[in-house]
Design a protein around this motif. Structure first.
Motif, PDB file in Angstrom:
ATOM      1  N   GLN A 175      -9.638 -19.202 -24.960  1.00 56.82           N
ATOM      2  CA  GLN A 175      -8.299 -19.200 -25.538  1.00 56.82           C
ATOM      3  C   GLN A 175      -7.398 -20.204 -24.816  1.00 56.82           C
ATOM      4  OE1 GLN A 175      -6.877 -15.150 -25.444  1.00 56.82           O
ATOM      5  NE2 GLN A 175      -7.944 -14.647 -27.350  1.00 56.82           N
ATOM      6  N   PRO A 176      -6.380 -20.681 -25.494  1.00 52.44           N
ATOM      7  CA  PRO A 176      -5.420 -21.576 -24.817  1.00 52.44           C
ATOM      8  C   PRO A 176      -4.877 -20.925 -23.551  1.00 52.44           C
ATOM      9  CG  PRO A 176      -5.036 -21.558 -27.175  1.00 52.44           C
ATOM     10  CD  PRO A 176      -6.072 -20.507 -26.917  1.00 52.44           C
ATOM     11  N   GLY A 177      -4.782 -21.728 -22.501  1.00 55.18           N
ATOM     12  CA  GLY A 177      -4.347 -21.220 -21.211  1.00 55.18           C
ATOM     13  C   GLY A 177      -5.484 -20.754 -20.329  1.00 55.18           C
ATOM     14  N   GLY A 178      -6.668 -20.676 -20.898  1.00 51.63           N
ATOM     15  CA  GLY A 178      -7.820 -20.205 -20.151  1.00 51.63           C
ATOM     16  C   GLY A 178      -8.459 -21.276 -19.288  1.00 51.63           C
ATOM     17  N   SER A 179      -9.570 -20.887 -18.660  1.00 55.60           N
ATOM     18  CA  SER A 179     -10.258 -21.783 -17.726  1.00 55.60           C
ATOM     19  C   SER A 179     -11.755 -21.784 -17.991  1.00 55.60           C
ATOM     20  CB  SER A 179     -10.021 -21.318 -16.282  1.00 55.60           C
ATOM     21  OG  SER A 179      -8.653 -21.336 -15.947  1.00 55.60           O
ATOM     22  N   LEU A 180     -12.377 -22.873 -17.625  1.00 54.15           N
ATOM     23  CA  LEU A 180     -13.830 -23.002 -17.649  1.00 54.15           C
ATOM     24  C   LEU A 180     -14.247 -23.895 -16.492  1.00 54.15           C
ATOM     25  CD1 LEU A 180     -14.738 -23.700 -21.413  1.00 54.15           C
ATOM     26  CD2 LEU A 180     -15.357 -21.662 -20.085  1.00 54.15           C
ATOM     27  N   ARG A 181     -15.473 -23.708 -16.028  1.00 53.11           N
ATOM     28  CA  ARG A 181     -16.041 -24.624 -15.044  1.00 53.11           C
ATOM     29  C   ARG A 181     -17.329 -25.196 -15.607  1.00 53.11           C
ATOM     30  NH1 ARG A 181     -18.241 -23.783  -8.864  1.00 53.11           N
ATOM     31  NH2 ARG A 181     -19.947 -22.729  -9.967  1.00 53.11           N
ATOM     32  N   LEU A 182     -17.349 -26.500 -15.757  1.00 56.19           N
ATOM     33  CA  LEU A 182     -18.549 -27.187 -16.204  1.00 56.19           C
ATOM     34  C   LEU A 182     -19.380 -27.612 -15.009  1.00 56.19           C
ATOM     35  CD1 LEU A 182     -17.062 -29.522 -18.973  1.00 56.19           C
ATOM     36  CD2 LEU A 182     -17.743 -27.126 -19.126  1.00 56.19           C
ATOM     37  N   SER A 183     -20.696 -27.574 -15.199  1.00 53.23           N
ATOM     38  CA  SER A 183     -21.624 -28.020 -14.169  1.00 53.23           C
ATOM     39  C   SER A 183     -22.513 -29.111 -14.740  1.00 53.23           C
ATOM     40  CB  SER A 183     -22.498 -26.864 -13.691  1.00 53.23           C
ATOM     41  OG  SER A 183     -21.734 -25.822 -13.138  1.00 53.23           O
ATOM     42  N   CYS A 184     -22.953 -29.980 -13.871  1.00 53.01           N
ATOM     43  CA  CYS A 184     -23.882 -31.050 -14.256  1.00 53.01           C
ATOM     44  C   CYS A 184     -24.908 -31.156 -13.127  1.00 53.01           C
ATOM     45  CB  CYS A 184     -23.140 -32.353 -14.447  1.00 53.01           C
ATOM     46  SG  CYS A 184     -24.190 -33.813 -14.677  1.00 53.01           S
TER      47      CYS A 184
ATOM     48  N   GLY B 271      -3.846 -32.613 -12.673  1.00 48.09           N
ATOM     49  CA  GLY B 271      -3.134 -31.373 -12.364  1.00 48.09           C
ATOM     50  C   GLY B 271      -3.741 -30.141 -13.013  1.00 48.09           C
ATOM     51  N   ARG B 272      -4.593 -30.343 -14.016  1.00 43.63           N
ATOM     52  CA  ARG B 272      -5.250 -29.218 -14.685  1.00 43.63           C
ATOM     53  C   ARG B 272      -6.750 -29.172 -14.405  1.00 43.63           C
ATOM     54  NH1 ARG B 272      -5.501 -28.864 -20.116  1.00 43.63           N
ATOM     55  NH2 ARG B 272      -5.532 -31.118 -20.434  1.00 43.63           N
ATOM     56  N   PHE B 273      -7.368 -30.341 -14.274  1.00 46.82           N
ATOM     57  CA  PHE B 273      -8.808 -30.425 -14.053  1.00 46.82           C
ATOM     58  C   PHE B 273      -9.076 -30.885 -12.619  1.00 46.82           C
ATOM     59  CE2 PHE B 273     -10.255 -31.382 -18.719  1.00 46.82           C
ATOM     60  CZ  PHE B 273      -9.536 -30.290 -19.156  1.00 46.82           C
ATOM     61  N   THR B 274     -10.193 -30.393 -12.071  1.00 48.14           N
ATOM     62  CA  THR B 274     -10.603 -30.786 -10.729  1.00 48.14           C
ATOM     63  C   THR B 274     -12.081 -31.135 -10.723  1.00 48.14           C
ATOM     64  OG1 THR B 274      -8.951 -29.309  -9.737  1.00 48.14           O
ATOM     65  CG2 THR B 274     -10.709 -30.121  -8.304  1.00 48.14           C
ATOM     66  N   ILE B 275     -12.401 -32.318 -10.269  1.00 53.72           N
ATOM     67  CA  ILE B 275     -13.796 -32.752 -10.154  1.00 53.72           C
ATOM     68  C   ILE B 275     -14.262 -32.521  -8.723  1.00 53.72           C
ATOM     69  CG2 ILE B 275     -13.215 -35.143  -9.566  1.00 53.72           C
ATOM     70  CD1 ILE B 275     -15.596 -36.038 -11.304  1.00 53.72           C
ATOM     71  N   SER B 276     -15.524 -32.115  -8.594  1.00 56.49           N
ATOM     72  CA  SER B 276     -16.069 -31.896  -7.260  1.00 56.49           C
ATOM     73  C   SER B 276     -17.583 -32.000  -7.317  1.00 56.49           C
ATOM     74  CB  SER B 276     -15.649 -30.526  -6.720  1.00 56.49           C
ATOM     75  OG  SER B 276     -16.167 -29.492  -7.522  1.00 56.49           O
TER      76      SER B 276
ATOM     77  N   LYS C 144     -26.752 -29.002  -3.821  1.00 60.00           N
ATOM     78  CA  LYS C 144     -27.260 -28.499  -5.099  1.00 60.00           C
ATOM     79  C   LYS C 144     -27.426 -29.602  -6.138  1.00 60.00           C
ATOM     80  CE  LYS C 144     -25.319 -23.855  -4.590  1.00 60.00           C
ATOM     81  NZ  LYS C 144     -24.446 -22.814  -5.191  1.00 60.00           N
ATOM     82  N   ASN C 145     -27.159 -30.848  -5.734  1.00 59.36           N
ATOM     83  CA  ASN C 145     -27.231 -31.976  -6.688  1.00 59.36           C
ATOM     84  C   ASN C 145     -26.431 -31.675  -7.955  1.00 59.36           C
ATOM     85  OD1 ASN C 145     -28.798 -33.454  -4.967  1.00 59.36           O
ATOM     86  ND2 ASN C 145     -30.667 -33.297  -6.172  1.00 59.36           N
ATOM     87  N   THR C 146     -25.238 -31.168  -7.766  1.00 62.99           N
ATOM     88  CA  THR C 146     -24.437 -30.703  -8.904  1.00 62.99           C
ATOM     89  C   THR C 146     -23.025 -31.273  -8.862  1.00 62.99           C
ATOM     90  OG1 THR C 146     -25.711 -28.657  -9.007  1.00 62.99           O
ATOM     91  CG2 THR C 146     -23.596 -28.678 -10.141  1.00 62.99           C
ATOM     92  N   LEU C 147     -22.594 -31.719 -10.021  1.00 58.86           N
ATOM     93  CA  LEU C 147     -21.236 -32.181 -10.262  1.00 58.86           C
ATOM     94  C   LEU C 147     -20.516 -31.097 -11.042  1.00 58.86           C
ATOM     95  CD1 LEU C 147     -19.183 -34.669 -10.410  1.00 58.86           C
ATOM     96  CD2 LEU C 147     -20.216 -35.102 -12.659  1.00 58.86           C
ATOM     97  N   TYR C 148     -19.242 -30.864 -10.706  1.00 54.43           N
ATOM     98  CA  TYR C 148     -18.462 -29.829 -11.383  1.00 54.43           C
ATOM     99  C   TYR C 148     -17.191 -30.421 -11.987  1.00 54.43           C
ATOM    100  CZ  TYR C 148     -21.312 -26.627  -8.561  1.00 54.43           C
ATOM    101  OH  TYR C 148     -22.353 -25.956  -7.975  1.00 54.43           O
ATOM    102  N   LEU C 149     -16.707 -29.705 -13.000  1.00 57.45           N
ATOM    103  CA  LEU C 149     -15.375 -29.973 -13.530  1.00 57.45           C
ATOM    104  C   LEU C 149     -14.714 -28.625 -13.766  1.00 57.45           C
ATOM    105  CD1 LEU C 149     -13.427 -32.257 -14.367  1.00 57.45           C
ATOM    106  CD2 LEU C 149     -14.129 -31.820 -16.739  1.00 57.45           C
ATOM    107  N   GLU C 150     -13.769 -28.296 -12.906  1.00 60.74           N
ATOM    108  CA  GLU C 150     -12.988 -27.078 -13.064  1.00 60.74           C
ATOM    109  C   GLU C 150     -11.826 -27.394 -13.983  1.00 60.74           C
ATOM    110  OE1 GLU C 150     -13.739 -24.139 -11.347  1.00 60.74           O
ATOM    111  OE2 GLU C 150     -12.191 -23.130 -12.521  1.00 60.74           O
ATOM    112  N   MET C 151     -11.717 -26.641 -15.067  1.00 64.45           N
ATOM    113  CA  MET C 151     -10.692 -26.915 -16.077  1.00 64.45           C
ATOM    114  C   MET C 151      -9.783 -25.694 -16.218  1.00 64.45           C
ATOM    115  SD  MET C 151     -12.995 -28.850 -18.962  1.00 64.45           S
ATOM    116  CE  MET C 151     -13.811 -27.348 -19.472  1.00 64.45           C
ATOM    117  N   ASN C 152      -8.513 -25.886 -15.976  1.00 62.29           N
ATOM    118  CA  ASN C 152      -7.533 -24.812 -16.073  1.00 62.29           C
ATOM    119  C   ASN C 152      -6.468 -25.154 -17.103  1.00 62.29           C
ATOM    120  OD1 ASN C 152      -8.669 -23.231 -13.867  1.00 62.29           O
ATOM    121  ND2 ASN C 152      -7.855 -24.801 -12.497  1.00 62.29           N
ATOM    122  N   THR C 153      -5.726 -24.140 -17.492  1.00 58.14           N
ATOM    123  CA  THR C 153      -4.639 -24.303 -18.464  1.00 58.14           C
ATOM    124  C   THR C 153      -5.117 -25.108 -19.675  1.00 58.14           C
ATOM    125  OG1 THR C 153      -3.218 -24.511 -16.488  1.00 58.14           O
ATOM    126  CG2 THR C 153      -2.166 -24.733 -18.628  1.00 58.14           C
TER     127      THR C 153
END
Length: 123
Positions: free
Chosen positions: A13-22, A65-70, A75-84
């Motif tokens: 839903q709008p305002g929610g969060s997800l974390r993507l992994s690669c 300000g909403r997304f964070t890459i790390s 773990k050989n993993t790339l992340y994208l934390e997505m908020n708001t």
């Protein structure tokens, strides 16, 4: 063989969060700059963020300000934390490897891509 496999997409839903992994394989992860790109239906690819092998990060104005890459090198993993999240964030999200020939935000320098993971933001 170089492989990049994204996961973590879904409907939120709008305002929610997800974390993507690669999760990557076939190359030495911490030697490369990595990036996230998305493509919405009917639109061209949009660069979102990149992280240099040094750890320095860059963001598109649309997600700063909403997304964070790390990364987690162990773990050989790339992340994208997505908020708001907003409905306009709905797209297919890809991770990509930068070949180092240009700035990590330049998609022309990406030489390997994942298959994408769908993110849908809707009430």
């Amino acid at each position: 063989e170089v492989q990049l496999v994204e996961s973590g997409g879904g409907m939120v839903q709008p305002g929610g969060s997800l974390r993507l992994s690669c999760v990557v394989s076939g190359f030495t992860f911490n030697n490369y700059d990595m990036a996230w790109v998305r493509q919405a239906p009917g639109k061209g690819p949009e660069w979102l963020s990149c992280i240099k092998f040094t750890g320095r990060t860059y963001y598109a104005e649309s997600v700063r300000g909403r997304f964070t890459i790390s990364t987690d090198n162990a773990k050989n993993t790339l992340y994208l934390e997505m908020n708001t999240l907003k409905p306009e964030d709905t797209a297919l999200y890809y991770c990509a490897r930068a070949d180092g020939s240009t700035w990590c935000a330049n998609m022309e320098g990406y030489d390997a891509w994942g298959q994408g993971t769908q993110v849908t933001v809707s009430s």
